[in-house]
Design an enzyme around this catalytic site. Structure first.
Site, PDB file in Angstrom:
ATOM      1  CB  VAL A  95     -87.730  90.766  16.364  1.00 23.72           C
ATOM      2  CG1 VAL A  95     -88.565  90.961  15.106  1.00 23.72           C
ATOM      3  CG2 VAL A  95     -88.425  91.383  17.579  1.00 23.72           C
ATOM      4  CG  HIS A  99     -83.160  93.488  14.446  1.00 23.21           C
ATOM      5  ND1 HIS A  99     -83.793  92.265  14.379  1.00 23.21           N
ATOM      6  CD2 HIS A  99     -82.762  93.644  15.724  1.00 23.21           C
ATOM      7  CE1 HIS A  99     -83.779  91.702  15.592  1.00 23.21           C
ATOM      8  NE2 HIS A  99     -83.149  92.511  16.421  1.00 23.21           N
TER       9      HIS A  99
HETATM   10  P1  AMP Z   1     -83.397  91.379  19.309  1.00 21.90           P
HETATM   11  O1  AMP Z   1     -83.462  90.933  20.756  1.00 21.90           O
HETATM   12  O2  AMP Z   1     -82.008  91.559  18.802  1.00 21.90           O
HETATM   13  O3  AMP Z   1     -84.244  90.504  18.426  1.00 21.90           O
HETATM   14  O4  AMP Z   1     -84.010  92.843  19.298  1.00 21.90           O
HETATM   15  C1  AMP Z   1     -85.363  93.101  19.110  1.00 21.90           C
HETATM   16  C2  AMP Z   1     -85.567  94.536  19.477  1.00 21.90           C
HETATM   17  O5  AMP Z   1     -86.812  94.969  18.969  1.00 21.90           O
HETATM   18  C3  AMP Z   1     -85.617  94.795  21.002  1.00 21.90           C
HETATM   19  O6  AMP Z   1     -84.587  95.720  21.348  1.00 21.90           O
HETATM   20  C4  AMP Z   1     -87.003  95.372  21.228  1.00 21.90           C
HETATM   21  O7  AMP Z   1     -87.037  96.371  22.211  1.00 21.90           O
HETATM   22  C5  AMP Z   1     -87.351  95.915  19.840  1.00 21.90           C
HETATM   23  N1  AMP Z   1     -88.756  96.024  19.540  1.00 21.90           N
HETATM   24  C6  AMP Z   1     -89.708  95.068  19.703  1.00 21.90           C
HETATM   25  N2  AMP Z   1     -90.902  95.523  19.286  1.00 21.90           N
HETATM   26  C7  AMP Z   1     -90.704  96.782  18.849  1.00 21.90           C
HETATM   27  C8  AMP Z   1     -91.554  97.794  18.298  1.00 21.90           C
HETATM   28  N3  AMP Z   1     -92.856  97.592  18.104  1.00 21.90           N
HETATM   29  N4  AMP Z   1     -91.012  98.992  17.955  1.00 21.90           N
HETATM   30  C9  AMP Z   1     -89.692  99.203  18.143  1.00 21.90           C
HETATM   31  N5  AMP Z   1     -88.837  98.290  18.655  1.00 21.90           N
HETATM   32  C10 AMP Z   1     -89.343  97.106  19.011  1.00 21.90           C
END
Ligand code: AMP
Length: 113
Positions: A95, A99
């Site tokens: 994403v 974060h």
């Molecule tokens: P990254 O791989 O570091 O970009 O982490 C993205 C994180 O966002 C992953 O751990 C996903 O499980 C989490 N994620 C994606 N969509 C959602 C959502 N709608 N609500 C909560 N977490 C999410």
């Protein structure tokens, strides 16, 4: 650029289990937890990666870390947690809205996978 899923959460367009919010950031539970406690801490400002941050973001980035610690205290895991920021697809970023992952409640290995 179209909104990421995190911008939609900030705007209330999709639901999330939000456990902390202030003017600058939001913390909510990861939908696919990798530990008993797995919380994402995100700025409301849509910075895609750490590479996009500039000097003016210094206070914001520091704020995210202090909020992460506050969340860890609230979750009862302040004694042992891991704070992770995946920067770029090659590092596992999916994403593209900065974060921190706050992970806790189990043991961790080093180096990470
Ligand atoms: P990254 O791989 O570091 O970009 O982490 C993205 C994180 O966002 C992953 O751990 C996903 O499980 C989490 N994620 C994606 N969509 C959602 C959502 N709608 N609500 C909560 N977490 C999410």
């Amino acid at each position: 650029m179209s909104d990421t899923i995190f911008t939609k959460i900030i705007n209330g367009e999709i639901p999330a289990d939000i456990i902390y919010e202030d003017d600058l950031c939001l913390a909510f539970r990861d939908i696919n937890p990798q530990a008993p406690v797995h919380v994402l801490i995100i700025p409301k400002k849509p910075l895609p990666t750490l590479n996009n941050a500039v000097s003016a973001d210094q206070e914001l980035l520091g704020h995210l870390m202090l909020v992460a610690n506050r969340v860890a205290v609230k979750e009862g895991v302040a004694d042992a947690f891991r704070l992770v920021l995946n920067n770029g697809a090659g590092a596992g970023q999916e994403v593209f809205h900065i974060h921190f992952h706050l992970l806790a409640g189990r043991s961790f290995t080093w180096p990470p996978g």
